[in-house]
Design a protein around this motif. Structure first.
Motif, PDB file in Angstrom:
ATOM      1  N   GLU A  53       1.136  -0.883   0.440  1.00 40.12           N
ATOM      2  CA  GLU A  53       0.049  -0.036  -0.356  1.00 40.12           C
ATOM      3  C   GLU A  53       0.826   0.804   0.067  1.00 40.12           C
ATOM      4  O   GLU A  53       1.196   2.086  -0.881  1.00 40.12           O
ATOM      5  N   LYS A  54       1.763   1.420   0.534  1.00 41.98           N
ATOM      6  CA  LYS A  54       2.924   2.747   0.691  1.00 41.98           C
ATOM      7  C   LYS A  54       3.928   2.802  -0.177  1.00 41.98           C
ATOM      8  O   LYS A  54       3.837   3.312  -0.832  1.00 41.98           O
ATOM      9  N   TYR A  55       4.386   1.193  -1.221  1.00 34.57           N
ATOM     10  CA  TYR A  55       5.185   1.467  -1.674  1.00 34.57           C
ATOM     11  C   TYR A  55       4.311   0.461  -2.762  1.00 34.57           C
ATOM     12  O   TYR A  55       4.566  -0.498  -3.397  1.00 34.57           O
ATOM     13  N   ARG A  56       4.018   1.374  -3.619  1.00 34.55           N
ATOM     14  CA  ARG A  56       2.548   0.792  -4.916  1.00 34.55           C
ATOM     15  C   ARG A  56       3.674   0.210  -6.114  1.00 34.55           C
ATOM     16  O   ARG A  56       2.802  -1.044  -6.294  1.00 34.55           O
ATOM     17  N   ASP A  57       4.739   0.408  -6.514  1.00 35.04           N
ATOM     18  CA  ASP A  57       5.492  -0.902  -7.418  1.00 35.04           C
ATOM     19  C   ASP A  57       7.018  -1.010  -6.770  1.00 35.04           C
ATOM     20  O   ASP A  57       6.940  -0.487  -5.865  1.00 35.04           O
ATOM     21  N   TYR A  58       7.551  -1.763  -7.458  1.00 38.18           N
ATOM     22  CA  TYR A  58       8.637  -2.498  -6.729  1.00 38.18           C
ATOM     23  C   TYR A  58      10.067  -0.893  -7.724  1.00 38.18           C
ATOM     24  O   TYR A  58      10.821  -0.838  -6.420  1.00 38.18           O
ATOM     25  N   ILE A  59       9.889  -0.224  -7.988  1.00 38.01           N
ATOM     26  CA  ILE A  59      10.170   1.069  -8.280  1.00 38.01           C
ATOM     27  C   ILE A  59      10.832   1.433  -6.798  1.00 38.01           C
ATOM     28  O   ILE A  59      11.900   2.398  -5.789  1.00 38.01           O
ATOM     29  N   GLY A  60       9.536   1.844  -6.406  1.00 37.63           N
ATOM     30  CA  GLY A  60       9.525   2.667  -5.245  1.00 37.63           C
ATOM     31  C   GLY A  60      10.321   1.629  -3.755  1.00 37.63           C
ATOM     32  O   GLY A  60      10.493   2.469  -3.386  1.00 37.63           O
ATOM     33  N   LEU A  61       9.933   0.649  -3.805  1.00 36.78           N
ATOM     34  CA  LEU A  61      10.170  -0.314  -2.924  1.00 36.78           C
ATOM     35  C   LEU A  61      11.882  -0.641  -3.041  1.00 36.78           C
ATOM     36  O   LEU A  61      13.121  -1.000  -1.882  1.00 36.78           O
ATOM     37  N   ASN A  62      11.845  -0.529  -4.533  1.00 36.78           N
ATOM     38  CA  ASN A  62      13.750  -0.404  -4.411  1.00 36.78           C
ATOM     39  C   ASN A  62      14.355   0.671  -3.664  1.00 36.78           C
ATOM     40  O   ASN A  62      15.285   0.555  -3.346  1.00 36.78           O
ATOM     41  N   LEU A  63      13.823   1.415  -4.403  1.00 35.15           N
ATOM     42  CA  LEU A  63      14.373   3.052  -3.725  1.00 35.15           C
ATOM     43  C   LEU A  63      14.165   2.785  -1.918  1.00 35.15           C
ATOM     44  O   LEU A  63      15.570   3.294  -2.083  1.00 35.15           O
ATOM     45  N   ARG A  64      13.032   2.233  -1.602  1.00 36.87           N
ATOM     46  CA  ARG A  64      13.385   2.265  -0.244  1.00 36.87           C
ATOM     47  C   ARG A  64      13.916   1.300   0.273  1.00 36.87           C
ATOM     48  O   ARG A  64      15.482   2.044   1.569  1.00 36.87           O
ATOM     49  N   LEU A  65      14.543   0.394  -0.395  1.00 37.21           N
ATOM     50  CA  LEU A  65      15.788  -1.217   0.034  1.00 37.21           C
ATOM     51  C   LEU A  65      17.246   0.364  -0.181  1.00 37.21           C
ATOM     52  O   LEU A  65      17.670   0.350   0.482  1.00 37.21           O
ATOM     53  N   LEU A  66      17.293   0.537  -1.414  1.00 40.55           N
ATOM     54  CA  LEU A  66      18.592   1.375  -1.422  1.00 40.55           C
ATOM     55  C   LEU A  66      18.961   2.346  -0.301  1.00 40.55           C
ATOM     56  O   LEU A  66      19.934   2.368  -0.127  1.00 40.55           O
ATOM     57  N   GLU A  67      18.201   3.036   0.022  1.00 40.92           N
ATOM     58  CA  GLU A  67      17.836   3.820   1.438  1.00 40.92           C
ATOM     59  C   GLU A  67      18.234   3.132   2.711  1.00 40.92           C
ATOM     60  O   GLU A  67      19.306   4.177   3.453  1.00 40.92           O
ATOM     61  N   LEU A  68      18.026   1.916   2.606  1.00 40.62           N
ATOM     62  CA  LEU A  68      17.852   0.790   4.323  1.00 40.62           C
ATOM     63  C   LEU A  68      20.004   0.218   3.753  1.00 40.62           C
ATOM     64  O   LEU A  68      19.606  -0.607   3.833  1.00 40.62           O
ATOM     65  N   TYR A  69      20.589   1.661   3.019  1.00 39.23           N
ATOM     66  CA  TYR A  69      21.614   1.065   3.062  1.00 39.23           C
ATOM     67  C   TYR A  69      21.983  -0.339   2.144  1.00 39.23           C
ATOM     68  O   TYR A  69      22.886  -1.403   1.913  1.00 39.23           O
ATOM     69  N   GLY A  70      21.602   0.273   1.340  1.00 41.20           N
ATOM     70  CA  GLY A  70      20.873  -1.465   0.083  1.00 41.20           C
ATOM     71  C   GLY A  70      20.201  -2.602   0.445  1.00 41.20           C
ATOM     72  O   GLY A  70      21.157  -4.230   0.484  1.00 41.20           O
ATOM     73  N   ALA A  71      19.141  -2.800   1.564  1.00 43.88           N
ATOM     74  CA  ALA A  71      19.178  -3.534   2.354  1.00 43.88           C
ATOM     75  C   ALA A  71      18.489  -4.476   1.304  1.00 43.88           C
ATOM     76  O   ALA A  71      18.138  -4.531   0.498  1.00 43.88           O
ATOM     77  N   ASP A  72      19.003  -6.377   1.940  1.00 41.46           N
ATOM     78  CA  ASP A  72      18.556  -7.055   0.910  1.00 41.46           C
ATOM     79  C   ASP A  72      17.042  -8.364   1.152  1.00 41.46           C
ATOM     80  O   ASP A  72      16.497  -8.773   2.261  1.00 41.46           O
ATOM     81  N   LEU A  73      16.121  -8.231  -0.102  1.00 41.41           N
ATOM     82  CA  LEU A  73      14.366  -8.271  -0.036  1.00 41.41           C
ATOM     83  C   LEU A  73      14.236  -9.425  -0.003  1.00 41.41           C
ATOM     84  O   LEU A  73      14.762  -9.708  -1.308  1.00 41.41           O
ATOM     85  N   SER A  74      14.103 -10.611   0.539  1.00 42.46           N
ATOM     86  CA  SER A  74      14.034 -12.223  -0.505  1.00 42.46           C
ATOM     87  C   SER A  74      12.663 -12.905   0.818  1.00 42.46           C
ATOM     88  O   SER A  74      12.553 -13.045   1.286  1.00 42.46           O
ATOM     89  N   CYS A  75      12.297 -14.322  -0.162  1.00 41.61           N
ATOM     90  CA  CYS A  75      11.001 -14.397   0.021  1.00 41.61           C
ATOM     91  C   CYS A  75      11.607 -16.300  -0.666  1.00 41.61           C
ATOM     92  O   CYS A  75      11.782 -16.388  -1.601  1.00 41.61           O
ATOM     93  N   SER A  76      10.530 -16.912  -0.189  1.00 42.55           N
ATOM     94  CA  SER A  76      10.577 -18.705  -0.351  1.00 42.55           C
ATOM     95  C   SER A  76       9.377 -19.286  -0.518  1.00 42.55           C
ATOM     96  O   SER A  76       8.378 -18.541   0.880  1.00 42.55           O
TER      97      SER A  76
END
Length: 424
Positions: A55-78
């Motif tokens: 809801e807050k990060y409507r697309d992956y671009i916004g989500l990826n920018l947030r991860l970059l702001e967090l010093y390049g945090a790595d998000l994963s799932c399985s």
């Protein structure tokens, strides 16, 4: 290394796995739901949908920018099978709070991001957005087709299908292309609600320090959720033996045949119960000292590779080989001869020591990687043993226990994937 367990809510545990070797902290949410062949495809699609936008990060671009702001945090799932549960994992790895360049707390912020993805996804009127669904469906179909194109993985999947029959454990985690295409936004929404309400949940934090806010945040979120009918993670039903060995042959446009053999075992459960089975598998078809490598592959040259592995939670062993069609039956016979040798104790103490060293080295390597430790503490649900404690269990296994484990191994199914030709 130490582990501290917190009870956060009904059916929700927090695990703090302290390891001072890392400059990063990993936070993961692990959801366990009953294994069901009717919803595996839905949950597999759901976990990738939840980690692509919110809801807050409507697309992956916004989500990826947030991860970059967090010093390049790595998000994963399985999404994987874990005994009689379906295991859904969403994780983020980020630098430790003390390493940030300002007053921000990256670990706390990354954990908050995870909770936003899980608890506030992009939905509307009881459904996920069709554009998001179609995007993730395309990716899921590619994963399924990728499995089919990897013939070794395909043979393994088909073996399990034939071995387990109606048991959903035998089904491919992502389902079929047809099942994926039929999933609706409403189904995904119901699956998401059900996951939050009924899954057994384990939240792992692996790092030097535990930011207290991480578990407090999770505790507050789940207090607002009506938790009921929580998944029983203690239920592990092993595969039953068969009176008659099942043989299945399938032909495709391939050049190298694949042979997959499935065996039942008397041992199953966590490593403390099934350590002899792990050593049996390693001596049988693990390292270069193993019987399958030395005799079936090297001395007899019957196959391109020949390896054995076990799945302790369901109590079975598999042997996988790459073969020419003319050698397929000979390979089966040779594998069974090596199994009989194991059952008769025809292996040396030096091989046992080499195997123990290999298995113990593998167990100790879990301490070198935060992701590996996260996997360790989210896989063996009924066992709180650390990798080091598990290594000590392996070190004390006797030859007699390995022989006993071997005697409990019986052939169940033989699956052959062979080239098309005159015999089709």
């Amino acid at each position: 290394m130490s582990v501290t367990v917190f009870d956060l809510a009904k059916g929700v545990q927090g695990y703090y796995i302290k390891n001072e070797r890392f400059n990063t902290t990993l936070v993961s949410y692990n959801f366990y739901i009953p294994l069901n062949d009717k919803n595996m495809a839905t949950y597999s699609l759901l976990v990738y949908l939840l980690t692509s936008c919110s809801e807050k990060y409507r697309d992956y671009i916004g989500l990826n920018l947030r991860l970059l702001e967090l010093y390049g945090a790595d998000l994963s799932c399985s999404a994987t099978k874990c005994g009689d549960c379906f295991h859904i994992k969403v994780a983020v790895s980020v630098i430790n709070n003390n390493l940030s360049f300002d007053d921000t707390k990256p670990v706390n912020e990354a954990a908050k991001l995870l909770s936003e993805l899980l608890f506030a996804p992009t939905t509307e009127n009881g459904s996920f957005y069709s554009s998001d669904i179609e995007r993730e469906k395309r990716k899921t179909v590619e994963r399924i087709e990728g499995e089919i194109n990897n013939k070794r993985a395909f043979a393994r999947t088909r073996l399990l299908e034939e071995m387990f029959g109606a048991d959903p454990y035998g089904k491919f985690s992502f389902g079929t292309v047809e099942e994926v295409q039929k999933i609706s936004g409403e189904e995904l929404y119901c699956a998401w609600e059900n996951m939050l309400k009924t899954a057994f949940i384990r939240i792992n934090v692996v790092g030097k320090e535990l930011p207290e806010e991480v578990f407090k945040q999770a505790e507050n979120l789940f207090k607002q959720t009506d938790r009921k009918d929580i998944t029983d993670i203690s239920r592990f039903v092993k595969i039953s033996e068969t009176e008659e060995v099942k043989t299945v042959t399938q032909r495709m446009n391939i050049t190298q045949g694949k042979l997959a053999m499935g065996f039942t075992s008397q041992l199953h459960g966590n490593l403390s119960k099934a350590a002899p089975l792990s050593l049996f598998c390693d001596i049988f078809g693990g390292g270069p000292y193993s019987k399958l490598f030395e005799n079936v592959r090297e001395k007899q040259s019957l196959c391109y590779y020949c390896t054995a592995s076990s799945r302790r939670s369901k109590g079975f062993v598999t042997v996988e080989s790459g073969v020419e069609e003319v050698n397929a039956d000979k390979t089966v016979e040779s594998v069974m001869k090596e199994l009989a040798d194991m059952q008769n104790g025809n292996f040396s103490d030096s091989v046992i020591e080499a195997s123990k060293k290999s298995v113990i080295d593998s167990l100790n390597s879990y301490n070198d990687n935060a992701s590996a430790l996260d996997v360790w503490y989210s896989r063996d649900l009924g066992d709180l043993s650390s990798p080091s404690e598990a290594a000590e269990i392996v070190r004390n296994v006797t030859k007699e226990q390995i022989i006993s484990a071997a005697k409990g191994v019986k052939l169940h199914t033989v699956y052959k994937l062979l080239p098309k030709g005159d015999k089709e």
